[in-house]
Structure formats: C-alpha cells, structure tokens
Design a protein around this motif. Structure first.
Motif, PDB file in Angstrom:
ATOM      1  N   ALA A  31      -3.305   5.154 -13.611  1.00  0.00           N
ATOM      2  CA  ALA A  31      -3.556   6.493 -14.152  1.00  0.00           C
ATOM      3  C   ALA A  31      -4.947   6.589 -14.766  1.00  0.00           C
ATOM      4  CB  ALA A  31      -2.484   6.846 -15.185  1.00  0.00           C
ATOM      5  N   ILE A  32      -5.355   5.538 -15.476  1.00  0.00           N
ATOM      6  CA  ILE A  32      -6.679   5.528 -16.107  1.00  0.00           C
ATOM      7  C   ILE A  32      -7.782   5.540 -15.041  1.00  0.00           C
ATOM      8  CG2 ILE A  32      -8.279   4.146 -17.490  1.00  0.00           C
ATOM      9  CD1 ILE A  32      -5.836   3.184 -19.097  1.00  0.00           C
ATOM     10  N   VAL A  33      -7.625   4.677 -14.013  1.00  0.00           N
ATOM     11  CA  VAL A  33      -8.626   4.603 -12.950  1.00  0.00           C
ATOM     12  C   VAL A  33      -8.748   5.937 -12.220  1.00  0.00           C
ATOM     13  CG1 VAL A  33      -9.193   3.516 -10.743  1.00  0.00           C
ATOM     14  CG2 VAL A  33      -8.372   2.113 -12.647  1.00  0.00           C
ATOM     15  N   ASN A  34      -7.601   6.591 -11.987  1.00  0.00           N
ATOM     16  CA  ASN A  34      -7.597   7.875 -11.270  1.00  0.00           C
ATOM     17  C   ASN A  34      -7.836   9.078 -12.184  1.00  0.00           C
ATOM     18  OD1 ASN A  34      -7.068   6.620  -8.809  1.00  0.00           O
ATOM     19  ND2 ASN A  34      -4.861   6.695  -9.118  1.00  0.00           N
ATOM     20  N   GLY A  89       0.809  -1.207   0.000  1.00  0.00           N
ATOM     21  CA  GLY A  89       0.000   0.000   0.000  1.00  0.00           C
ATOM     22  C   GLY A  89       0.843   1.259   0.000  1.00  0.00           C
ATOM     23  N   SER A  90       1.927   1.264   0.773  1.00  0.00           N
ATOM     24  CA  SER A  90       2.792   2.447   0.863  1.00  0.00           C
ATOM     25  C   SER A  90       3.495   2.725  -0.453  1.00  0.00           C
ATOM     26  CB  SER A  90       3.831   2.247   1.974  1.00  0.00           C
ATOM     27  OG  SER A  90       3.211   2.084   3.227  1.00  0.00           O
ATOM     28  N   GLU A  91       3.822   1.667  -1.189  1.00  0.00           N
ATOM     29  CA  GLU A  91       4.573   1.821  -2.436  1.00  0.00           C
ATOM     30  C   GLU A  91       3.692   2.187  -3.624  1.00  0.00           C
ATOM     31  OE1 GLU A  91       8.331  -1.178  -1.539  1.00  0.00           O
ATOM     32  OE2 GLU A  91       6.679  -1.886  -2.776  1.00  0.00           O
ATOM     33  N   MET A  92       2.391   2.167  -3.440  1.00  0.00           N
ATOM     34  CA  MET A  92       1.480   2.436  -4.544  1.00  0.00           C
ATOM     35  C   MET A  92       1.058   3.902  -4.627  1.00  0.00           C
ATOM     36  SD  MET A  92       0.751  -0.454  -6.210  1.00  0.00           S
ATOM     37  CE  MET A  92      -0.929  -0.448  -6.818  1.00  0.00           C
ATOM     38  N   VAL A  93       1.470   4.714  -3.643  1.00  0.00           N
ATOM     39  CA  VAL A  93       0.946   6.081  -3.587  1.00  0.00           C
ATOM     40  C   VAL A  93       2.075   7.093  -3.468  1.00  0.00           C
ATOM     41  CG1 VAL A  93      -1.228   5.328  -2.551  1.00  0.00           C
ATOM     42  CG2 VAL A  93       0.677   5.985  -1.070  1.00  0.00           C
ATOM     43  N   GLU A  94       1.738   8.372  -3.668  1.00  0.00           N
ATOM     44  CA  GLU A  94       2.696   9.457  -3.531  1.00  0.00           C
ATOM     45  C   GLU A  94       2.889   9.798  -2.057  1.00  0.00           C
ATOM     46  OE1 GLU A  94      -0.689  12.910  -4.321  1.00  0.00           O
ATOM     47  OE2 GLU A  94       0.815  12.442  -5.845  1.00  0.00           O
ATOM     48  N   PRO A  95       3.929  10.583  -1.726  1.00  0.00           N
ATOM     49  CA  PRO A  95       4.238  10.842  -0.321  1.00  0.00           C
ATOM     50  C   PRO A  95       3.064  11.369   0.502  1.00  0.00           C
ATOM     51  CG  PRO A  95       6.030  11.618  -1.711  1.00  0.00           C
ATOM     52  CD  PRO A  95       4.930  11.182  -2.638  1.00  0.00           C
ATOM     53  N   ASP A  96       2.277  12.296  -0.036  1.00  0.00           N
ATOM     54  CA  ASP A  96       1.191  12.897   0.726  1.00  0.00           C
ATOM     55  C   ASP A  96       0.065  11.911   1.040  1.00  0.00           C
ATOM     56  OD1 ASP A  96       2.524  15.278   0.764  1.00  0.00           O
ATOM     57  OD2 ASP A  96       1.408  16.169  -0.904  1.00  0.00           O
ATOM     58  N   LYS A  97       0.039  10.793   0.314  1.00  0.00           N
ATOM     59  CA  LYS A  97      -1.042   9.821   0.521  1.00  0.00           C
ATOM     60  C   LYS A  97      -0.602   8.622   1.357  1.00  0.00           C
ATOM     61  CE  LYS A  97      -4.079  12.000  -2.027  1.00  0.00           C
ATOM     62  NZ  LYS A  97      -3.251  13.162  -2.378  1.00  0.00           N
ATOM     63  N   ARG A  98       0.680   8.547   1.709  1.00  0.00           N
ATOM     64  CA  ARG A  98       1.142   7.395   2.481  1.00  0.00           C
ATOM     65  C   ARG A  98       0.480   7.334   3.851  1.00  0.00           C
ATOM     66  NH1 ARG A  98       6.461   8.568   0.399  1.00  0.00           N
ATOM     67  NH2 ARG A  98       7.073   9.450   2.416  1.00  0.00           N
ATOM     68  N   LEU A  99       0.255   8.501   4.448  1.00  0.00           N
ATOM     69  CA  LEU A  99      -0.417   8.514   5.747  1.00  0.00           C
ATOM     70  C   LEU A  99      -1.825   7.951   5.615  1.00  0.00           C
ATOM     71  CD1 LEU A  99      -0.717   9.275   8.709  1.00  0.00           C
ATOM     72  CD2 LEU A  99      -1.358  11.585   7.970  1.00  0.00           C
ATOM     73  N   MET A 100      -2.534   8.342   4.562  1.00  0.00           N
ATOM     74  CA  MET A 100      -3.885   7.843   4.344  1.00  0.00           C
ATOM     75  C   MET A 100      -3.889   6.317   4.237  1.00  0.00           C
ATOM     76  SD  MET A 100      -7.123   8.189   3.856  1.00  0.00           S
ATOM     77  CE  MET A 100      -7.462   9.911   3.509  1.00  0.00           C
ATOM     78  N   VAL A 101      -2.925   5.774   3.486  1.00  0.00           N
ATOM     79  CA  VAL A 101      -2.847   4.318   3.329  1.00  0.00           C
ATOM     80  C   VAL A 101      -2.623   3.645   4.676  1.00  0.00           C
ATOM     81  CG1 VAL A 101      -1.460   2.437   2.378  1.00  0.00           C
ATOM     82  CG2 VAL A 101      -2.064   4.396   0.942  1.00  0.00           C
ATOM     83  N   GLY A 102      -1.650   4.160   5.426  1.00  0.00           N
ATOM     84  CA  GLY A 102      -1.354   3.556   6.713  1.00  0.00           C
ATOM     85  C   GLY A 102      -2.509   3.641   7.682  1.00  0.00           C
ATOM     86  N   ILE A 103      -3.167   4.788   7.739  1.00  0.00           N
ATOM     87  CA  ILE A 103      -4.267   4.967   8.693  1.00  0.00           C
ATOM     88  C   ILE A 103      -5.476   4.138   8.293  1.00  0.00           C
ATOM     89  CG2 ILE A 103      -5.904   6.629   9.617  1.00  0.00           C
ATOM     90  CD1 ILE A 103      -3.127   6.759  10.809  1.00  0.00           C
TER      91      ILE A 103
END
Length: 542
Positions: free
Chosen positions: A277-280, A195-209
């Motif tokens: 990219a397509i999904v987002n 999960g952490s490796e799939m997102v940009e830095p600002d979203k890592r907290l969201m993944v972890g939480i």
C-alpha cells in the motif's frame, strides 16, 4: 526469462545439421559440394530405389541414412545398406550433441529420449514443487528452484566428457536435464501463482501477459547467444552463467499475502500488504483486513480445508473443471511445444526461423493483452483453439492440390505454420491465466502443478511426433495437433467465465461459479447449499 531459455536451449545444443553417409572409400570425407556430388553420383539412393527398398521412410530420410550396396561385380545394386558413419554440415552449427553422439537415423531415438525425459522432469517438478509451494510458500520454492537450476546447468556443461565415453556422458546429461526441468517448474508455476495472488482481478491479466512477454524475451536472448556461440558446450555454459544472479531473488521477492492468510499467518500478510500500500501510495483498509481475518479464522475453525489433489475432485463442478483442464493442458502442450520445436519445417535459416517464431509469439501475447479484458477468457481461448484445428487441417488440401507448384506450396505452408504458431501461443498463454482463476487459493499451485504435469505428456507426444511421425510425412504432426486442438476448443465451452471476478478462496466458491452447461435450478441449489448469500472479503478489497 530463464525457464524458456532452458526449455529451448536444446533446439540449438542438439540441433540436427544437414548430414549424409560417409563415403566408404574416402578417409578424409567432409560435407561440402564437391564431396557431396561425388557421394551422390555413386552411393546416394535414387527416389526409385528408396521407394523399392525403404517404403516406410521419406525420400529425404532414405537418402540421408542409407547408401547403395553393390553386388560383387559392382554393376548392379544388391540392396540399400544402413550407414555406419556420417559427415555433418558445419556451416551453421560448429558442434552439436547430435554430431558428438551420432543421434541421427536409427539413433534419433537418443535425441528424442533426452527431450522426452526432460518433459517427464517437468511433470515431476510440477507435481513436487506445486505441492511444496502450497505447503511451504511460493517464495521458498522459487528460491530453491533457482539454485537447483544453476547447479543442473553446470552439470549439463561439464558432466559429458570424451574420457567418460558416450554412454556415461549421455546418462549424466540426461540426469542434469531432469534436474533442470524440475527447477523450471518450481520457478514458473510458483512465480505465476505468486504474481496472480498479489494483484486485484483487473490486474491479473497484466501480470500474466508481462510474464509471457518475458518468456519471449528469454527466447530472443537465447537465439542471440546461440547465434554468437555455435558449439553446444560454450552455449550451455553462457546460459548457466546467466542464471547465477537469479539465485539471490529469494532476498528480494515477498511471500504471497493470500497464501499467508490461507495459512493463518495474518501478521506477516498484513506487513506485506501495508508495504504494498505504501509503495503504491494507497491507503491500507484495516477494517476490510480484519473482516478477512475473521472469515478465514472461521473457515479454519469450523471446516477442514482439504489441501492436495483429492480436493480437486471433491465436488461435481470442480471435478469436471479439473478433468477438463487436464485435457486442455495436455492438448495445449502438445500443440505449443510441437509447433515451437518444429520451426525447421519453415524451411528458413534456423536462427531466423527461431527469431521469427519469437516475434509471432510476442505478437500473439500483445493481441490477447488487448482483448482478454474486453472479451473475457473463455471466448478467445475457444476461438483460438478451434481456429488452430481448422487451419492445421488446411494442410491436407494444400499438399494434395499444389503438389505440382512447389514454390506456391512452400509459401502457403509457411503462412500456415506462422498462423499456427500465433494461435498456439495465444491459447497456451490464456490457459495458464484461466487455470489460476478457476481453482481456489489453498490448492491453486497444487492444481497448476498437476495440470502442468499432465500437460507434459502432451509435450512428450509433441517431441515424439516431430522426431518420428515427421520421418514418415513431414506434415503428419501438424494434422495430429489440429485434431487435438479442435477437440480441446469444443470441450472448453463448458467453463465458466472468470473476467472481473475475484480469485476463489475455497472449493465452495468454485462450486458457486458453476458450469455453462449446468441448469439454472442446479446452479441455484449449489449456490444455496454453499451459502452464496454471504460475500467473503477478499484481498482485492484492500
């Protein structure tokens, strides 16, 4: 949701009901008010007798595990005698493994051993599956772990049988719990890193939480099932059936693009990134990805990338970070699992205590969700760890100065225990996220696995403390947890801050991050030696 369910199922399947020694002259003795009063009148030791004959045991322990032994004329007490048989209260739990295998008093070690071996299985699973995830991929390890978990769950349910006898059943159950523990590590570590490796830095907290939220949801699901199904075998079966759909997650989960890039599997990584990219509804930056490929190819061509535990000690900075994180994980596992498994000290209904513990934990995750992207990782972590230590030590004056006012003492201790649960949950969640941001991609899951392995020593110590130290003094474990947490919070001050920074790809990038206590010149020399002027392209730019 699944790993916490497997961790805490033991809290209900092996719960210790109220019990006492069986009346030596009554054949059909049961645990009820009338029988308890009769036993207490003739055989339960008084406080004075316990202090005289069993000085090392608490009063409650003495009165539950020993009975009076009279002299031949039955007029004077000869000594206290260890109980041979026990009767259990079935008003809350209908049948637990503690009752089935008599894991109380001098046999409480059997109960502790199962849970300590379970955490040892955590260690083995974290080490093995962490290494396998870095070598063969996060997705494959998670898929295999779910299958192993379901198999181990059925073995826990049907392995122990009365016709086998206690010891064969006990051994089968322990083996099944080891497999269960290994599988939970394969799911937790690989899933968190994926999960952490799939997102940009600002979203890592969201993944972890979000993962932490589901951790608590798993606890709520467990306490609901435990409240409905109050025999250990039925509860274990229901929980195992719940894991079956997760065995098909392999066909849904994508592999980590970052891991694929680190392995030189660029086409597969590009396919996944284009799909994301397509999904987002975002544009895929082909130029940035080509630059990333060239950087990774050069790294793989001109430099031998160290993969494995040896790379965690290759340079000074990462060596200090690794050793410090090992201690942080040991401390946080000791504190978190020690507090979480000791909700019986809250002196509430066990189902209410567990549910309330989950609510406090959920509140802790909400709080760190709101503050971590504002205050960073380091300050909140150190603050929570140090506060835990200070509040835990408040137990000493509360016990010393409020011994005469038991009602006030119980109220304040409940507030302290709830506060400790909040602080332990918050710091434990942060250290997971912080760890993934301090290690490079090619050894991230391995590092997390080793941290988790070392951390389980803390969980084992927490289990031992709750079962043995609490028999001497019920608040002894809290004092121990407080001292360890205080030390951990102080040592964590040397970590660099990782807020809004890309995940490091290599050990050199970790070296460039430096340590808080490094001098400016030392950090500058480290930066120059590692070509800090060149900015490697990361997946976050895509």
């Amino acid at each position: 949701m699944v790993p916490p369910i497997m961790v805490y199922t033991w809290s209900f399947t092996a719960a210790t009901p109220d019990f006492r020694c069986r009346h030596p002259t009554q054949i059909s003795d049961t645990y009820n008010n009338k029988s308890n009063e009769l036993f207490s009148k003739f055989y339960q030791p008084t406080e004075t007798e316990c202090k005289l004959h069993q000085k090392l045991a608490s009063l409650k322990e003495c009165q539950r595990c020993y009975r009076k032994s009279y002299s031949s004329n039955r007029s004077t007490i000869n000594n206290l005698q260890t109980c041979d048989n026990y009767v259990f209260d079935r008003s809350i739990y209908k049948k637990t493994l503690v009752e089935e295998w008599t894991m109380v008093c001098d046999r409480v070690g059997l109960r502790s051993t199962v849970q300590m071996i379970y955490f040892a299985g955590f260690m083995c699973g974290a080490l093995f599956f962490g290494t396998m995830a870095d070598r063969y991929g996060r997705r494959k390890v998670m898929g295999a772990s779910f299958i192993l978990m379901t198999f181990a769950g059925f073995l826990c349910t049907y392995g122990p049988q009365a016709r086998f006898g206690v010891w064969p059943s006990y051994i089968i159950f322990v083996i099944a719990r080891i497999l269960l523990a290994c599988s939970t590590r394969g799911i937790s570590e690989s899933g968190f890193v994926l999960g952490s490796e799939m997102v940009e830095p600002d979203k890592r907290l969201m993944v972890g939480i979000v993962m932490d939220y589901f951790f608590v949801f798993g606890e709520f699901f467990l306490v609901l099932m435990a409240y409905i199904f109050r025999t250990w075998r039925t509860l274990t079966l229901v929980i195992t059936l719940f894991t079956i759909p997760f065995c098909f997650f392999y066909f849904i989960l994508p592999e980590s693009p970052r891991w694929l890039v680190s392995k030189g599997r660029f086409d597969e990584a590009e396919t996944i990134l284009r799909h994301i990219a397509i999904v987002n509804k975002q544009n895929f930056d082909s130029d940035a990805y080509e630059q990333l490929k060239e950087t990774q190819k050069n790294s793989m061509t001109h430099k031998t990338v160290s993969i494995g535990v040896i790379s965690l000690f290759r340079t000074k900075v990462i060596r200090i970070i690794t050793l410090n994180l090992f201690f942080q994980w040991l401390a946080q596992n000791l504190v978190f699992y020690g507090v979480s498994q000791n909700t019986g000290a809250w002196e509430l209904d066990p189902y209410l205590s567990f549910a309330l513990s989950g609510v406090v934990e959920l509140f802790a995750y909400i709080v760190i969700h709101l503050i971590l992207n504002r205050l960073g990782r380091k300050l909140p972590y150190c603050l929570f760890a140090i506060l835990f230590g200070l509040i835990a030590l408040l137990t000493l004056p509360v016990q010393a100065f409020l011994s005469e006012n038991k009602s006030m003492q119980r109220t304040i201790m409940l507030i302290i225990n709830i506060s400790l649960k909040f602080l332990a949950s918050a710091s434990f969640a942060i250290i997971y996220l912080y760890t993934t941001e301090l290690f490079p991609t090619n050894v991230r899951t391995t590092a997390l696995g080793y941290c988790s392995m070392i951390g389980r020593l803390g969980a084992i110590l927490g289990t031992f403390s709750n079962d043995y130290l609490a028999r001497v003094w019920i608040n002894f474990p809290i004092i121990l947890y407080g001292v360890i947490s205080l030390i951990a919070g102080i040592l964590a001050l040397v970590f660099p801050e990782t807020l809004h920074k890309p995940l490091p790809q290599t050990v050199d990038e970790v070296e460039q991050m430096g340590l808080t206590l490094c001098s400016r010149n030392e950090r500058r020399r480290s930066s120059l030696s590692n070509n800090a002027a060149s900015h490697p392209t990361t997946i976050e730019t895509l």
